[in-house]
Enzyme design. Structure first.
Site, mmCIF file in Angstrom:
data_model
loop_
_atom_site.group_PDB
_atom_site.id
_atom_site.type_symbol
_atom_site.label_atom_id
_atom_site.label_comp_id
_atom_site.label_asym_id
_atom_site.label_seq_id
_atom_site.Cartn_x
_atom_site.Cartn_y
_atom_site.Cartn_z
ATOM 1 N N ARG A 1 -10.237 24.732 95.795
ATOM 2 C CA ARG A 1 -11.112 23.994 96.717
ATOM 3 C C ARG A 1 -11.560 24.900 97.867
ATOM 4 O O ARG A 1 -10.788 25.694 98.404
ATOM 5 C CB ARG A 1 -10.375 22.791 97.307
ATOM 6 C CG ARG A 1 -11.189 22.143 98.443
ATOM 7 C CD ARG A 1 -10.655 20.815 98.863
ATOM 8 N NE ARG A 1 -9.262 20.860 99.240
ATOM 9 C CZ ARG A 1 -8.524 19.779 99.412
ATOM 10 N NH1 ARG A 1 -9.047 18.580 99.252
ATOM 11 N NH2 ARG A 1 -7.260 19.897 99.757
ATOM 12 N N ARG B 1 3.277 18.452 99.393
ATOM 13 C CA ARG B 1 2.354 17.318 99.562
ATOM 14 C C ARG B 1 2.487 16.343 98.396
ATOM 15 O O ARG B 1 2.477 15.132 98.586
ATOM 16 C CB ARG B 1 0.905 17.821 99.660
ATOM 17 C CG ARG B 1 0.600 18.453 101.009
ATOM 18 C CD ARG B 1 -0.638 19.316 100.959
ATOM 19 N NE ARG B 1 -1.834 18.595 100.619
ATOM 20 C CZ ARG B 1 -2.948 19.180 100.159
ATOM 21 N NH1 ARG B 1 -3.003 20.479 100.019
ATOM 22 N NH2 ARG B 1 -4.000 18.452 99.876
ATOM 23 N N ARG C 1 -8.497 25.440 102.898
ATOM 24 C CA ARG C 1 -7.639 24.692 103.805
ATOM 25 C C ARG C 1 -6.264 25.338 103.894
ATOM 26 O O ARG C 1 -5.731 25.819 102.904
ATOM 27 C CB ARG C 1 -7.496 23.247 103.316
ATOM 28 C CG ARG C 1 -8.358 22.294 104.109
ATOM 29 C CD ARG C 1 -8.427 20.928 103.527
ATOM 30 N NE ARG C 1 -7.142 20.293 103.270
ATOM 31 C CZ ARG C 1 -7.019 19.048 102.825
ATOM 32 N NH1 ARG C 1 -8.116 18.323 102.597
ATOM 33 N NH2 ARG C 1 -5.837 18.530 102.592
ATOM 34 N N LYS D 1 -10.543 11.916 96.528
ATOM 35 C CA LYS D 1 -10.839 10.855 97.505
ATOM 36 C C LYS D 1 -11.987 11.258 98.416
ATOM 37 O O LYS D 1 -12.918 10.489 98.645
ATOM 38 C CB LYS D 1 -9.595 10.551 98.362
ATOM 39 C CG LYS D 1 -8.379 10.126 97.573
ATOM 40 C CD LYS D 1 -7.192 9.830 98.477
ATOM 41 C CE LYS D 1 -6.647 11.025 99.246
ATOM 42 N NZ LYS D 1 -6.053 12.098 98.417
ATOM 43 N N ARG E 1 -0.940 5.551 103.910
ATOM 44 C CA ARG E 1 -0.232 6.494 103.060
ATOM 45 C C ARG E 1 1.249 6.185 102.984
ATOM 46 O O ARG E 1 2.028 6.997 102.501
ATOM 47 C CB ARG E 1 -0.372 7.874 103.700
ATOM 48 C CG ARG E 1 -1.022 8.908 102.838
ATOM 49 C CD ARG E 1 -1.124 10.096 103.751
ATOM 50 N NE ARG E 1 -1.390 11.298 103.070
ATOM 51 C CZ ARG E 1 -2.615 11.792 102.882
ATOM 52 N NH1 ARG E 1 -3.674 11.135 103.240
ATOM 53 N NH2 ARG E 1 -2.758 12.946 102.313
HETATM 54 P P1 AP5 Z 1 -11.140 16.292 97.213
HETATM 55 O O1 AP5 Z 1 -12.249 15.321 97.115
HETATM 56 O O2 AP5 Z 1 -11.107 17.209 98.385
HETATM 57 O O3 AP5 Z 1 -9.731 15.540 97.006
HETATM 58 P P2 AP5 Z 1 -8.873 14.657 98.024
HETATM 59 O O4 AP5 Z 1 -8.273 13.544 97.222
HETATM 60 O O5 AP5 Z 1 -9.681 14.300 99.211
HETATM 61 O O6 AP5 Z 1 -7.732 15.702 98.332
HETATM 62 P P3 AP5 Z 1 -7.035 16.049 99.721
HETATM 63 O O7 AP5 Z 1 -6.294 17.341 99.501
HETATM 64 O O8 AP5 Z 1 -8.014 15.996 100.840
HETATM 65 O O9 AP5 Z 1 -6.031 14.890 99.809
HETATM 66 P P4 AP5 Z 1 -4.805 14.847 100.699
HETATM 67 O O10 AP5 Z 1 -4.514 13.397 100.631
HETATM 68 O O11 AP5 Z 1 -3.708 15.752 100.318
HETATM 69 O O12 AP5 Z 1 -5.286 15.465 102.092
HETATM 70 P P5 AP5 Z 1 -5.749 14.827 103.474
HETATM 71 O O13 AP5 Z 1 -6.790 15.671 104.046
HETATM 72 O O14 AP5 Z 1 -6.004 13.379 103.318
HETATM 73 O O15 AP5 Z 1 -11.158 17.167 95.859
HETATM 74 C C1 AP5 Z 1 -10.238 18.220 95.652
HETATM 75 C C2 AP5 Z 1 -10.917 19.336 94.844
HETATM 76 O O16 AP5 Z 1 -11.244 18.840 93.550
HETATM 77 C C3 AP5 Z 1 -12.226 19.877 95.432
HETATM 78 O O17 AP5 Z 1 -12.320 21.240 95.167
HETATM 79 C C4 AP5 Z 1 -13.325 19.099 94.661
HETATM 80 O O18 AP5 Z 1 -14.530 19.835 94.564
HETATM 81 C C5 AP5 Z 1 -12.659 18.917 93.309
HETATM 82 N N1 AP5 Z 1 -13.025 17.657 92.671
HETATM 83 C C6 AP5 Z 1 -13.048 16.419 93.247
HETATM 84 N N2 AP5 Z 1 -13.416 15.483 92.371
HETATM 85 C C7 AP5 Z 1 -13.608 16.161 91.194
HETATM 86 C C8 AP5 Z 1 -13.976 15.761 89.882
HETATM 87 N N3 AP5 Z 1 -14.235 14.465 89.607
HETATM 88 N N4 AP5 Z 1 -14.070 16.705 88.914
HETATM 89 C C9 AP5 Z 1 -13.820 18.005 89.177
HETATM 90 N N5 AP5 Z 1 -13.482 18.463 90.394
HETATM 91 C C10 AP5 Z 1 -13.366 17.538 91.392
HETATM 92 O O19 AP5 Z 1 -4.421 14.983 104.324
HETATM 93 C C11 AP5 Z 1 -3.935 16.262 104.671
HETATM 94 C C12 AP5 Z 1 -2.616 16.129 105.412
HETATM 95 O O20 AP5 Z 1 -2.816 15.378 106.635
HETATM 96 C C13 AP5 Z 1 -1.512 15.357 104.669
HETATM 97 O O21 AP5 Z 1 -0.778 16.195 103.815
HETATM 98 C C14 AP5 Z 1 -0.686 14.826 105.834
HETATM 99 O O22 AP5 Z 1 0.162 15.809 106.348
HETATM 100 C C15 AP5 Z 1 -1.727 14.507 106.894
HETATM 101 N N6 AP5 Z 1 -2.204 13.109 106.815
HETATM 102 C C16 AP5 Z 1 -3.460 12.698 106.461
HETATM 103 N N7 AP5 Z 1 -3.529 11.354 106.467
HETATM 104 C C17 AP5 Z 1 -2.291 10.904 106.824
HETATM 105 C C18 AP5 Z 1 -1.726 9.627 106.964
HETATM 106 N N8 AP5 Z 1 -2.441 8.505 106.737
HETATM 107 N N9 AP5 Z 1 -0.422 9.525 107.343
HETATM 108 C C19 AP5 Z 1 0.319 10.620 107.575
HETATM 109 N N10 AP5 Z 1 -0.159 11.888 107.424
HETATM 110 C C20 AP5 Z 1 -1.445 12.017 107.057
HETATM 111 MG MG MG Z 2 -9.567 14.772 101.256
#
Ligand code: AP5
Ligand code: MG
Length: 214
Positions: A125, A169, A158, A13, A86
């Site tokens: 990552r 997660r 992270r 994402k 979410r």
């Molecule tokens: P990346 O692009 O970083 O993936 P992502 O989907 O953004 O993954 P996240 O871990 O950020 O998602 P998340 O939803 O768990 O975390 P968030 O920060 O939102 O890519 C991942 C890896 O893959 C990278 O190394 C990249 O280089 C590689 N990659 C990407 N695309 C690729 C491809 N096409 N091919 C090969 N490699 C690729 O949330 C973190 C925490 O915050 C949550 O767990 C929760 O506790 C809290 N939180 C956040 N939002 C909310 C909400 N709305 N409500 C409640 N809690 C929340």
């Molecule tokens: Mg992300």
């Protein structure tokens, strides 16, 4: 346009949102990035959010929805949500707020990636501590180890990318976030994209779906 990027942790994402925001000028809204900035600044919100995030649980809906609303008050540009909503309660909160402010969700794009790829992506990552650029030690290596190609910032892992936290997660995702697939299918705005290809392939698929010329 207001777009939601939906998908499991590690589905790409953030990677796709950065590309799409750069191409369109939409405002990239990552609730995860906002929480991490609050945690670094040791604000009361950050300290509370950290107690959930460090365990792989979602931050409570009311805190998250209110934070998004207050951050985006007065923003005029199109919104590109990454990691929000979410849960069904967050989606309903967003719908109400959009109605009040004369906006609507134009499309929900689901990045579909098999579980085995997700773990690999998260474990390897690294993220730039200065500009936020996302790397992967297997698939998207920096030119110089530990250093961002773009800005020279330090690359960090992270805190929630430990294997036990990743598992929780994924569990939170299955239980609370996956029901959004049928929520948005019912609304007629749901589109699934194969997220397992290279970042440029994913970007091309998303852009053509949205009618953005590349
Ligand atoms: P990346 O692009 O970083 O993936 P992502 O989907 O953004 O993954 P996240 O871990 O950020 O998602 P998340 O939803 O768990 O975390 P968030 O920060 O939102 O890519 C991942 C890896 O893959 C990278 O190394 C990249 O280089 C590689 N990659 C990407 N695309 C690729 C491809 N096409 N091919 C090969 N490699 C690729 O949330 C973190 C925490 O915050 C949550 O767990 C929760 O506790 C809290 N939180 C956040 N939002 C909310 C909400 N709305 N409500 C409640 N809690 C929340
Ligand atoms: Mg992300």
């Amino acid at each position: 346009m207001n777009i939601i990027l939906l998908g499991a942790p590690g589905s790409g994402k953030g990677t796709e949102a950065k590309r799409l925001a750069a191409a369109t000028g939409m405002k990239h809204v990552s609730t995860g990035d906002i929480f991490r900035a609050e945690i670094s600044a040791r604000t009361p919100l950050g300290i509370e959010a950290e107690s959930y995030i460090s365990k792989g649980n979602l931050v409570p809906d009311s805190i998250t929805v209110n934070m998004v609303k207050s951050r985006l008050a007065g923003v005029e540009s199109g919104l590109l949500f990454d990691g929000f909503p979410r849960s069904i309660a967050q989606a309903e909160g967003l719908d109400v707020w959009f109605k009040e402010t004369g906006r609507k969700t134009d499309a929900v794009i689901f990045l579909d990636v098999p579980d085995e790829k997700i773990i690999m992506r998260l474990v390897y990552r690294r993220t730039c501590s200065k500009c936020g650029k996302i790397y992967n030690l297997k698939t998207l290596k920096p030119k110089k180890e530990g250093i961002c190609d773009e800005c020279g910032g330090e690359l960090l892992q992270r805190a929630d990318d430990r294997e036990d936290v990743i598992r929780q997660r994924l569990e939170s995702y299955r239980k609370l976030t996956e029901p959004l697939v049928s929520y948005y299918k019912k609304a007629g705005i749901f589109h699934a994209v194969d997220g397992s290809g290279k970042p440029e392939e994913v970007d091309l698929a998303v852009s053509s779906l949205l009618g953005i010329n590349k």
